[in-house]
Design an enzyme around this catalytic site. Structure first.
Site, PDB file in Angstrom:
ATOM      1  N   ASP A 109      -8.704  -2.238  17.014  1.00  0.00           N
ATOM      2  CA  ASP A 109      -7.377  -1.945  16.460  1.00  0.00           C
ATOM      3  C   ASP A 109      -6.900  -0.597  16.995  1.00  0.00           C
ATOM      4  O   ASP A 109      -7.487   0.451  16.688  1.00  0.00           O
ATOM      5  CB  ASP A 109      -7.471  -1.913  14.930  1.00  0.00           C
TER       6      ASP A 109
ATOM      7  N   HIS B 106      -3.972   0.548  16.320  1.00  0.00           N
ATOM      8  CA  HIS B 106      -3.196   1.070  15.179  1.00  0.00           C
ATOM      9  C   HIS B 106      -1.931   1.813  15.600  1.00  0.00           C
ATOM     10  O   HIS B 106      -1.687   2.950  15.185  1.00  0.00           O
ATOM     11  CB  HIS B 106      -4.082   1.928  14.258  1.00  0.00           C
TER      12      HIS B 106
ATOM     13  N   TYR C 232      -8.651   6.992  13.047  1.00  0.00           N
ATOM     14  CA  TYR C 232      -8.359   5.758  12.310  1.00  0.00           C
ATOM     15  C   TYR C 232      -9.552   4.803  12.367  1.00  0.00           C
ATOM     16  O   TYR C 232     -10.156   4.610  13.420  1.00  0.00           O
ATOM     17  CB  TYR C 232      -7.119   5.020  12.871  1.00  0.00           C
TER      18      TYR C 232
ATOM     19  N   HIS D  91      -3.895 -10.439   8.485  1.00  0.00           N
ATOM     20  CA  HIS D  91      -4.353  -9.137   7.979  1.00  0.00           C
ATOM     21  C   HIS D  91      -5.178  -9.376   6.712  1.00  0.00           C
ATOM     22  O   HIS D  91      -4.798 -10.176   5.867  1.00  0.00           O
ATOM     23  CB  HIS D  91      -3.099  -8.317   7.652  1.00  0.00           C
TER      24      HIS D  91
ATOM     25  N   ARG E 267      -0.414 -11.498  13.188  1.00  0.00           N
ATOM     26  CA  ARG E 267      -1.213 -11.003  12.056  1.00  0.00           C
ATOM     27  C   ARG E 267      -0.460 -10.926  10.731  1.00  0.00           C
ATOM     28  O   ARG E 267      -0.913 -10.289   9.787  1.00  0.00           O
ATOM     29  CB  ARG E 267      -1.776  -9.615  12.425  1.00  0.00           C
TER      30      ARG E 267
ATOM     31  N   GLU F 160       0.602  -6.962  11.441  1.00  0.00           N
ATOM     32  CA  GLU F 160       0.190  -6.805  10.041  1.00  0.00           C
ATOM     33  C   GLU F 160       1.301  -6.187   9.188  1.00  0.00           C
ATOM     34  O   GLU F 160       1.304  -6.364   7.982  1.00  0.00           O
ATOM     35  CB  GLU F 160      -1.113  -5.996   9.929  1.00  0.00           C
TER      36      GLU F 160
ATOM     37  N   HIS G 162     -15.616  -5.173   9.778  1.00  0.00           N
ATOM     38  CA  HIS G 162     -15.291  -3.874  10.368  1.00  0.00           C
ATOM     39  C   HIS G 162     -16.551  -3.042  10.568  1.00  0.00           C
ATOM     40  O   HIS G 162     -17.160  -2.616   9.593  1.00  0.00           O
ATOM     41  CB  HIS G 162     -14.405  -3.070   9.412  1.00  0.00           C
TER      42      HIS G 162
ATOM     43  N   ASN H 233       0.813  -1.227   0.000  1.00  0.00           N
ATOM     44  CA  ASN H 233       0.000   0.000   0.000  1.00  0.00           C
ATOM     45  C   ASN H 233       0.844   1.272   0.000  1.00  0.00           C
ATOM     46  O   ASN H 233       1.661   1.484   0.906  1.00  0.00           O
ATOM     47  CB  ASN H 233      -0.911  -0.030   1.245  1.00  0.00           C
TER      48      ASN H 233
ATOM     49  N   ASP I 212      -6.283  -3.436   0.944  1.00  0.00           N
ATOM     50  CA  ASP I 212      -5.055  -3.292   0.158  1.00  0.00           C
ATOM     51  C   ASP I 212      -4.379  -4.638  -0.090  1.00  0.00           C
ATOM     52  O   ASP I 212      -3.366  -4.701  -0.782  1.00  0.00           O
ATOM     53  CB  ASP I 212      -4.088  -2.295   0.808  1.00  0.00           C
TER      54      ASP I 212
ATOM     55  N   TRP J  20       0.766   6.736  12.648  1.00  0.00           N
ATOM     56  CA  TRP J  20      -0.594   6.626  12.120  1.00  0.00           C
ATOM     57  C   TRP J  20      -1.117   5.228  12.304  1.00  0.00           C
ATOM     58  O   TRP J  20      -0.444   4.262  12.103  1.00  0.00           O
ATOM     59  CB  TRP J  20      -0.643   6.999  10.626  1.00  0.00           C
TER      60      TRP J  20
ATOM     61  N   GLU K  71      -9.132 -11.524   9.116  1.00  0.00           N
ATOM     62  CA  GLU K  71      -9.760 -10.224   8.853  1.00  0.00           C
ATOM     63  C   GLU K  71     -10.394 -10.245   7.458  1.00  0.00           C
ATOM     64  O   GLU K  71      -9.825 -10.791   6.515  1.00  0.00           O
ATOM     65  CB  GLU K  71      -8.698  -9.117   8.922  1.00  0.00           C
TER      66      GLU K  71
ATOM     67  N   ARG L 297     -14.978  -6.114  14.402  1.00  0.00           N
ATOM     68  CA  ARG L 297     -14.052  -5.101  14.911  1.00  0.00           C
ATOM     69  C   ARG L 297     -14.817  -3.799  15.080  1.00  0.00           C
ATOM     70  O   ARG L 297     -15.546  -3.385  14.172  1.00  0.00           O
ATOM     71  CB  ARG L 297     -12.908  -4.923  13.906  1.00  0.00           C
TER      72      ARG L 297
ATOM     73  N   GLU M 153      -5.520  -4.982  19.081  1.00  0.00           N
ATOM     74  CA  GLU M 153      -4.530  -5.106  17.998  1.00  0.00           C
ATOM     75  C   GLU M 153      -3.547  -3.941  17.964  1.00  0.00           C
ATOM     76  O   GLU M 153      -3.938  -2.794  18.188  1.00  0.00           O
ATOM     77  CB  GLU M 153      -5.324  -5.174  16.678  1.00  0.00           C
TER      78      GLU M 153
HETATM   79  O1  EZ4 Z   1      -4.225   0.376   8.143  1.00  0.00           O
HETATM   80  O2  EZ4 Z   1      -4.219  -2.138   5.616  1.00  0.00           O
HETATM   81  O3  EZ4 Z   1      -6.269  -4.024  10.543  1.00  0.00           O
HETATM   82  N1  EZ4 Z   1      -6.236  -3.369   9.553  1.00  0.00           N
HETATM   83  C1  EZ4 Z   1      -5.526  -2.257   9.357  1.00  0.00           C
HETATM   84  C2  EZ4 Z   1      -5.571  -1.609   7.993  1.00  0.00           C
HETATM   85  C3  EZ4 Z   1      -4.246  -0.939   7.648  1.00  0.00           C
HETATM   86  C4  EZ4 Z   1      -4.052  -0.866   6.158  1.00  0.00           C
HETATM   87  C5  EZ4 Z   1      -2.662  -0.304   5.812  1.00  0.00           C
HETATM   88  O4  EZ4 Z   1      -2.309  -0.576   4.511  1.00  0.00           O
HETATM   89  O5  EZ4 Z   1      -4.875  -1.804  10.265  1.00  0.00           O
HETATM   90  O6  EZ4 Z   1      -6.630  -0.694   7.942  1.00  0.00           O
HETATM   91 CO    CO Z   2      -4.689  -3.250  11.857  1.00  0.00          CO
END
Ligand code: EZ4
Ligand code: CO
Length: 403
Positions: free
Chosen positions: A211, A213, A160, A313, A284, A263, A123, A38, A317, A403, A340, A148, A237
């Site tokens: 998540d 993140h 996010y 994961h 993951r 991931e 999600h 990605n 993407d 991020w 996922e 999720r 996560e």
């Molecule tokens: O941000 O796949 O668990 N899923 C994630 C995704 C990631 C993207 C990054 O390319 O965290 O949304």
């Molecule tokens: Co994630």
């Protein structure tokens, strides 16, 4: 032996960018593999075209392990997401070819099915808790057993995991990285309320996931895990960035909320300590970003020795080719946890016709020989590459965050 006579990359953007490798053999059988990274798609495309494809010509397509070793050791510069995505694409394509020649779905070559299907999580998200739970209820009605939950943090736009389109989430949506803001304090205050409301409204039977993140420090993650314990999450996560594997000891010391991470990992070496010391519950890593089915098999076997299960994961993407590979893998290993599943758009599904199907909260890879996923090259050619980057996050004082 099926001899590799040609290989090429196909880059397409049916709503988002995908890089696919296609390997042709002298027996007329071909295989495909996902090589999508990605926001860095052309880098893997160039790695394949310049450095991998010329080395494949003339090789025996059946020698999957040897070709994997050749590409991994032969590069001298080991690991890294670009290299490992390129190796993964070759690996998936070769499993596809082997399955087609054998007349068997890949999961049969991996040892056969260990389960009737692969439990997936969807999600659910929204700007508010109510909106998120409305969405979660919608997933439950469709048969999902695991969901999720992500919700907007009050006062922060662009949280996010929160999307405008309720059924599809695509964070890489901008020609240059979009800037979002982040406040750990606000997030830590608002997140437990989401799960408290979720249990009240959705009951105890659904598996709930979240998540983080990569946003917290280990001690902050310990606090969140503790605050979420009454709601019995399936997992929390990516609580903290995981370059420093030892930092997960701190999280573990403070909470019994199960932990998932990985991931963005691209090899077993990214999680050796995490697994060996039993610092996590779910790994993951994915087929495309961690060296293909061949490397994931080793990772999963190592994880199984340490009571760690898988949770590949499966965001948008990762192309349908990777999803196909993941499902064969998931079905065949003893220590599968969950998969996922962020649905692809109808445009993407049309470019990648596939045999996998969803029913009753589970995906099944289907019984087509090979991976059971194909690419419609004419249709793919109608969607040229379009640069798209993931966002970045800044704290309230303007400094960079993860991020
Ligand atoms: O941000 O796949 O668990 N899923 C994630 C995704 C990631 C993207 C990054 O390319 O965290 O949304
Ligand atoms: Co994630």
């Amino acid at each position: 032996m099926p001899k590799i006579i040609a290989a090429k990359t196909i880059v397409t953007c049916p709503g988002r960018n995908f890089v696919t490798l296609k390997i042709m053999t002298d027996e007329g059988v071909y295989g495909i593999g996902d090589a999508t990274l990605n926001g860095r798609e052309p880098a893997v495309e160039a790695y394949l075209s310049e450095h991998v494809i010329p080395c494949l010509i003339g090789r025996d397509a059946h020698q999957i392990e040897d070709i994997w070793q050749y590409l991994y050791r032969g590069a001298y510069w080991r690991r890294g997401p670009v290299t490992m995505a390129a190796i993964a694409a070759v690996d998936m394509a070769l499993w596809d070819i082997k399955g087609k020649i054998a007349g068997l779905p890949v999961y049969q070559l991996l040892g056969g099915a260990c389960r009737t299907g692969v439990m997936v999580y969807g999600h659910a998200n929204g700007e508010t808790i109510e909106e998120t739970l409305d969405n979660a209820a919608h997933y439950a009605e469709q048969g999902y057993k695991a969901i999720r939950l992500q919700t907007g943090v009050p006062g922060m736009s662009g949280t996010y995991g929160v999307s405008k389109d309720k059924m599809f989430y695509e964070p890489a949506d901008s020609d240059l990285p979009k800037e979002t803001i982040w406040s750990t304090e606000r997030y830590l205050r608002s997140t437990p309320a989401l799960f408290e409301a979720a249990r009240l409204r959705l009951g105890d039977d659904l598996h709930l996931l979240h998540d983080v993140h990569h946003r917290l420090t280990p001690i902050e993650a310990g606090r969140l895990g503790k605050d979420l314990e009454p709601y019995r999450l399936f997992w929390m996560e990516d609580a903290t960035p995981a370059e420093n594997q030892a930092s997960f000891r701190i999280i573990r010391q403070h909470t019994t909320t199960p932990l998932a991470v990985g991931e963005i990992f691209n090899s077993i070496w990214d999680c050796k300590q995490l697994i060996e010391e039993q610092l996590i519950d779910y790994i993951r890593a994915t087929a495309v970003h961690a060296g293909g089915i061949t490397h994931l098999k080793k990772l999963a076997a190592f994880a199984d020795l340490h009571h760690v299960r898988t949770g590949c994961h499966g965001a948008t993407d990762l192309s349908p080719v990777c999803m196909g590979a993941a499902l064969h893998f998931d079905l065949s290993i003893p220590n599968f946890g969950v998969q996922e599943y962020m649905r692809h758009t109808p445009e993407t599904d049309a470019v990648f016709p596939h045999a996998y199907t969803f029913s009753d909260g589970m995906l099944h890879p289907g019984d087509a020989p090979g991976l059971g996923v194909d690419i419609d090259e004419d249709l793919a050619a109608k969607y040229p590459y379009k640069r798209a980057y993931l966002p970045i996050a800044r704290r309230l004082d303007g400094s960079m965050h993860d991020w």
